[in-house]
Design a protein around this motif. Structure first.
Motif, PDB file in Angstrom:
ATOM      1  N   ASN A  64      42.893  38.343  41.390  1.00 23.88           N
ATOM      2  CA  ASN A  64      42.393  37.382  40.404  1.00 23.88           C
ATOM      3  C   ASN A  64      41.763  38.136  39.226  1.00 23.88           C
ATOM      4  O   ASN A  64      40.546  38.189  39.078  1.00 23.88           O
ATOM      5  N   VAL A  65      42.622  38.749  38.400  1.00 23.26           N
ATOM      6  CA  VAL A  65      42.135  39.476  37.232  1.00 23.26           C
ATOM      7  C   VAL A  65      42.755  38.890  35.970  1.00 23.26           C
ATOM      8  O   VAL A  65      43.866  38.351  35.997  1.00 23.26           O
ATOM      9  N   GLN A  66      42.034  38.995  34.863  1.00 20.56           N
ATOM     10  CA  GLN A  66      42.505  38.443  33.601  1.00 20.56           C
ATOM     11  C   GLN A  66      43.729  39.213  33.084  1.00 20.56           C
ATOM     12  O   GLN A  66      43.891  40.390  33.371  1.00 20.56           O
ATOM     13  N   PRO A  67      44.568  38.546  32.291  1.00 25.75           N
ATOM     14  CA  PRO A  67      45.740  39.226  31.709  1.00 25.75           C
ATOM     15  C   PRO A  67      45.372  40.496  30.943  1.00 25.75           C
ATOM     16  O   PRO A  67      46.074  41.507  31.040  1.00 25.75           O
ATOM     17  N   LEU A 124      35.241  43.937  28.060  1.00 29.81           N
ATOM     18  CA  LEU A 124      35.374  43.538  29.469  1.00 29.81           C
ATOM     19  C   LEU A 124      35.272  44.754  30.381  1.00 29.81           C
ATOM     20  O   LEU A 124      35.913  45.772  30.128  1.00 29.81           O
ATOM     21  N   PRO A 125      34.483  44.678  31.450  1.00 30.57           N
ATOM     22  CA  PRO A 125      34.446  45.800  32.396  1.00 30.57           C
ATOM     23  C   PRO A 125      35.734  45.844  33.217  1.00 30.57           C
ATOM     24  O   PRO A 125      36.031  44.916  33.970  1.00 30.57           O
ATOM     25  N   ILE A 126      36.504  46.912  33.076  1.00 30.29           N
ATOM     26  CA  ILE A 126      37.756  47.081  33.810  1.00 30.29           C
ATOM     27  C   ILE A 126      37.478  48.013  34.981  1.00 30.29           C
ATOM     28  O   ILE A 126      37.675  49.219  34.906  1.00 30.29           O
ATOM     29  N   TRP A 127      36.982  47.459  36.090  1.00 29.71           N
ATOM     30  CA  TRP A 127      36.652  48.285  37.255  1.00 29.71           C
ATOM     31  C   TRP A 127      37.932  48.923  37.795  1.00 29.71           C
ATOM     32  O   TRP A 127      38.900  48.237  38.094  1.00 29.71           O
ATOM     33  N   ALA A 128      37.932  50.242  37.954  1.00 29.21           N
ATOM     34  CA  ALA A 128      39.122  50.922  38.474  1.00 29.21           C
ATOM     35  C   ALA A 128      38.770  52.353  38.861  1.00 29.21           C
ATOM     36  O   ALA A 128      37.899  52.979  38.254  1.00 29.21           O
ATOM     37  N   GLY A 129      39.469  52.865  39.881  1.00 30.57           N
ATOM     38  CA  GLY A 129      39.252  54.225  40.345  1.00 30.57           C
ATOM     39  C   GLY A 129      40.103  55.234  39.588  1.00 30.57           C
ATOM     40  O   GLY A 129      40.957  54.873  38.772  1.00 30.57           O
TER      41      GLY A 129
END
Length: 210
Positions: free
Chosen positions: A99-102, A171-176
């Protein structure tokens, strides 16, 4: 069952003494918020492959490896280092069920091995994200960030802009760190793929041992 994250051996020992059932050894590669909870957050920067065996040797409860695990190789390596399981997060962000934004998906698709960094500018706690305009402009101002979670109350309105291009800037784009290894497929198919890859490596290693 109580599982807690540790980013250092010291934290792991505190968790074991506190009675947790398992410890998540969170390497510095992991996306999202850092699980550190003692001392200076800058201390807990060991990578997953260095951290897991040290925590395994230091505690008697099961250890779960987390951070930078995107395929069967990472899973097999984690088990070889003594982990009892793995925690995988970022690898599932490209799945249609996520459930992430486009604009979030677009940022993930364009990210590479140099795209992420750890910042306090979104929530007040250290977290690994894909760098965007906000992260870069706040790079020299992080000491001014409010304590968690107050900082988020200031930033959230910026990430809700109606213009998608503007929203992507804040927008915070949480990612490793392994974000460039994302594979776009249904979650069930990804799990099957991960199991097949890890099992194949395990069988190959057993064959070498024989």
């Amino acid at each position: 069952m109580v599982f807690c994250s540790a980013t250092t051996v010291s934290e792991a020992r505190q968790l074991e003494a506190g009675g947790v059932d398992a410890i998540i050894a969170q390497g510095y590669e992991a996306g999202g918020h850092r699980g550190t909870f003692t001392g200076d957050p800058a201390i807990g920067t060991a990578g997953t492959m260095a951290l897991v065996p040290q925590i395994v040797d230091a505690v008697g409860v099961p250890v779960i490896a987390a951070g930078g695990i995107f395929d069967g190789r990472g899973i097999a390596a984690s088990f070889a280092l003594g982990a009892s399981g793995v925690q995988i997060g970022t690898a599932f962000l490209a799945c249609p069920e996520a459930n992430v934004q486009p604009v979030y998906r677009v940022a993930l698709r364009s990210a590479n091995d140099e795209s992420t960094s750890v910042t306090r500018c979104f929530t007040g706690r250290p977290a690994r994200v894909v760098r965007n305009r906000f992260v870069m402009e706040m790079a020299g101002e992080e000491d001014a960030a409010l304590a968690f979670p107050l900082q988020a109350s200031l930033v959230m309105p910026l990430s809700m802009a109606k213009d998608e291009s503007k929203r992507a800037d804040f927008l915070p784009i949480w990612a490793g760190q392994g974000v460039a290894k994302l594979r776009e497929m249904p979650a069930a198919a990804l799990v099957e793929k991960l199991v097949t890859e890890a099992s194949g490596i395990d069988r190959a290693c057993r064959g070498i041992g024989e």
